[in-house]
Scaffold this motif. Structure first.
Motif, PDB file in Angstrom:
ATOM      1  N   SER A 536       1.831  10.418 -44.180  1.00 47.31           N
ATOM      2  CA  SER A 536       2.660  11.350 -44.941  1.00 47.31           C
ATOM      3  C   SER A 536       4.104  11.221 -44.485  1.00 47.31           C
ATOM      4  O   SER A 536       4.385  10.959 -43.305  1.00 47.31           O
ATOM      5  CB  SER A 536       2.190  12.795 -44.731  1.00 47.31           C
ATOM      6  OG  SER A 536       0.854  12.963 -45.161  1.00 47.31           O
ATOM      7  N   ALA A 538       8.190  13.097 -45.218  1.00 43.12           N
ATOM      8  CA  ALA A 538       8.902  14.253 -45.785  1.00 43.12           C
ATOM      9  C   ALA A 538      10.373  14.157 -45.404  1.00 43.12           C
ATOM     10  O   ALA A 538      10.740  13.547 -44.394  1.00 43.12           O
ATOM     11  CB  ALA A 538       8.296  15.564 -45.275  1.00 43.12           C
ATOM     12  N   ASP A 540      14.045  16.589 -44.970  1.00 43.34           N
ATOM     13  CA  ASP A 540      14.592  17.937 -44.922  1.00 43.34           C
ATOM     14  C   ASP A 540      15.940  17.965 -45.640  1.00 43.34           C
ATOM     15  O   ASP A 540      16.380  16.973 -46.225  1.00 43.34           O
ATOM     16  CB  ASP A 540      14.700  18.425 -43.476  1.00 43.34           C
ATOM     17  CG  ASP A 540      15.660  17.590 -42.646  1.00 43.34           C
ATOM     18  OD1 ASP A 540      16.400  16.777 -43.236  1.00 43.34           O
ATOM     19  OD2 ASP A 540      15.667  17.750 -41.406  1.00 43.34           O
ATOM     20  N   TYR A 546      10.722  12.529 -41.762  1.00 40.46           N
ATOM     21  CA  TYR A 546       9.625  12.859 -40.862  1.00 40.46           C
ATOM     22  C   TYR A 546       8.402  12.056 -41.287  1.00 40.46           C
ATOM     23  O   TYR A 546       8.071  12.013 -42.478  1.00 40.46           O
ATOM     24  CB  TYR A 546       9.304  14.363 -40.914  1.00 40.46           C
ATOM     25  CG  TYR A 546      10.451  15.235 -40.473  1.00 40.46           C
ATOM     26  CD1 TYR A 546      10.550  15.655 -39.153  1.00 40.46           C
ATOM     27  CD2 TYR A 546      11.420  15.631 -41.384  1.00 40.46           C
ATOM     28  CE1 TYR A 546      11.607  16.457 -38.749  1.00 40.46           C
ATOM     29  CE2 TYR A 546      12.490  16.433 -40.990  1.00 40.46           C
ATOM     30  CZ  TYR A 546      12.580  16.840 -39.668  1.00 40.46           C
ATOM     31  OH  TYR A 546      13.621  17.623 -39.275  1.00 40.46           O
TER      32      TYR A 546
END
Length: 555
Positions: A536, A538, A540, A546
């Protein structure tokens, strides 16, 4: 379960005529050779959570019982073939001595003593192969040692813990090799034998019908069901061309890895067949491929082997280590079976070492070596567990893609990929038939325009010796074509090693609507800036990236 099915099948096949017996033996060999993920996918289609048979057959395929069922349908031919080989020692006097020896008494007092040793070997071999099977339990989400070893090492990279978990998986093959390594194994004879009708009469009509029904049933379940589901799924045909377009590189990698490994295995076998290492080479074949992958990581993921580890060479290394036993034993058996008289005749005629190989040894050993090459090719084509931990960036194979897609329920794409794998499996046979035809045409032209031999002269020249060798083992293609193929394979090795490694710049320009370049971030590993199967990502609000991988770390 596999032994019971194989025993019943052997009872029926041993009483059949040669034509039907060989056809059912071919079916049994096909059941043993089918890719495990193809068999799993077909049964998931029928008995999965949304399977077509689930309404009237509420059997949970995602269970230990489901795993036992599929492994039994894959491994029953081992018992069948070993029992047929053992029962070849039956003599007419044994069958005709006592008329009352029929039915269950016939099995108890005659067939059981003859097949007891073969049955025990089949039991241990089936147990070892089932114990070390990785693909079937992993797909069906059943906890077994190889799958737990894979998950544990994937999440911790702890070599000591991996070695501790692998102890039972190594002990079982060692017991098999120590107990049965030196024993002779008899395989079924494809020729007609006069005892078939007498055997059938001694077995009795009742047992013959029951064993025949079991043989037909397991043939349908182990071969008919997977192939029917593969070819009759309408969505598979609509997905075939898009899957082919998306998996061209995977097809290329699968073929090259399998073909190059089979060639390397034969070359090493030809060089070392005189060495007393045949028994030890079977150990890597019987241990889980996951363990070999861990060994490759431990041995090669360090200086100065890092460039090799990050290339396709690590895949060839793992495959060659695992399947070397096949090539070595085939080469040893083939060369020990060469007719010494033909070899002595060639030496008396003044033949060089190359001429002896070309005209005497090659015509006699080619069938066995070609069979070993093809068997190794098939094993590498289906193999997932040996390379699931070590395949290089950009080096995904069809088998790996199938294994990953099966976890997410893409059945149509899986069927299309399985069809591509079967097409790749048939490709060497098509090439062999073409080369054989070209060799026949070339030999026909050579006979119309004979040339005198300039190497030496004798009453029995090398061409005559070659014809005798060919007469013993069948006619094979031109050696010049073999040299060309070998050159192509060597070129493929260099291209593969150069093309599957990491991009030195780690950034590639692409012509897309939204992106102008693609960049590789990090490397494989468990350290800082290293990732083990990222799952996964991600972003921000500050555009920080991340990444979560299988170790559970967030970087």
């Amino acid at each position: 379960m596999a032994m019971t099915l194989g025993f019943a099948a052997a009872l029926w096949l041993n009483g059949l005529k040669r034509r039907w017996r060989n056809r059912f033996l071919a079916l049994a060999a096909l059941a043993l050779a089918l890719p495990p993920f193809l068999v799993c996918n077909s049964w998931l289609h029928f008995l999965g959570l949304t399977g077509t048979w689930r309404v009237w057959l509420p059997f949970n395929i995602y269970s230990l019982n489901g795993t036992v069922l599929i492994l039994s349908l894959m491994l029953w031919p081992i018992t069948l073939m070993m029992l047929l080989g053992a029962w070849q020692r039956l003599e007419p006097a044994q069958l005709e001595a006592e008329p009352a020896l029929a039915g269950s008494a016939f099995i108890r007092w005659l067939l059981w003593p003859l097949g007891r040793r073969a049955l025990s070997l089949a039991a241990i071999l089936t147990f070892v192969l089932a114990l070390n099977n990785f693909a079937v339990p992993a797909i069906l989400q059943v906890k077994v040692f190889p799958a737990e070893l894979w998950v544990s090492f994937n999440t911790t990279f702890n070599y000591a813990e991996a070695m501790k978990l692998s102890c039972p998986l190594v002990i079982a093959p060692l017991v098999l090799l120590l107990a049965f390594g030196r024993r002779h194994i008899s395989w079924p004879n494809l020729e007609e034998h006069a005892l078939a009708s007498v055997f059938r009469c001694r077995l009795g009509a009742g047992l013959s019908r029951w064993s025949g029904a079991i043989m037909l049933l397991i043939s349908v379940l182990s071969v008919g069901v997977p192939l029917t589901e593969l070819f009759t799924t309408a969505k598979m045909w609509t997905e075939f061309l898009p899957t082919l377009a998306a998996g061209t590189n995977a097809c290329w990698h699968s073929f090259l890895f399998a073909a190059l490994t089979a060639t390397l295995v034969l070359i090493v076998g030809l060089v070392t067949w005189r060495w007393p290492i045949g028994l030890a080479l079977w150990l890597p074949f019987f241990v889980p491929g996951i363990l070999l992958g861990i060994f490759a990581i431990y041995a090669l993921n360090r200086f100065p082997f890092t460039p090799f580890y990050q290339s396709a060479g690590v895949v060839l290394f793992a495959f060659t280590l695992r399947y070397l036993a096949i090539g070595w034993n085939a080469a040893a058996f083939a060369f020990r079976s060469v007719d010494c008289d033909l070899t002595d005749a060639g030496r008396l005629c003044g033949a060089s070492r190359w001429q002896l190989w070309r005209h005497v040894q090659w015509p006699q050993t080619a069938p066995q070596l070609a069979a070993a090459w093809y068997v190794t090719y098939l094993f590498c084509l289906w193999d997932v567990e040996s390379i699931v931990l070590i395949w290089p960036p950009g080096g995904e194979t069809l088998a790996l893609r199938v294994f990953n897609l099966l976890h997410y329920g893409h059945n149509a794409q899986v069927n299309a990929l399985c069809l591509l794998l079967l097409m790749l499996a048939l490709l060497p046979l098509i090439l062999w038939a073409t080369l054989r035809w070209l060799g026949t045409v070339r030999n026909s032209r050579a006979r119309l325009d004979p040339r005198p031999s300039s190497s030496f002269s004798s009453s029995k020249n090398i061409r005559e010796i070659e014809d005798e060798g060919r007469g013993r083992s069948g006619r094979w293609g031109s050696p010049h074509l073999t040299k060309r193929l070998f050159g192509i394979l060597l070129l493929g090795v260099s291209l593969l090693l150069a093309g599957c490694g990491e991009n030195p710049s780690r950034e590639t320009s692409i012509n897309k609507r939204f992106f102008s370049s693609v960049q590789v971030i990090g490397t494989r590993g468990a350290g800082t800036g290293e990732f083990n199967k990222p799952r996964s990502v991600a972003l921000d609000t500050n555009d920080n990236l991340y990444v979560l991988d299988m170790t559970g770390r967030v970087q």
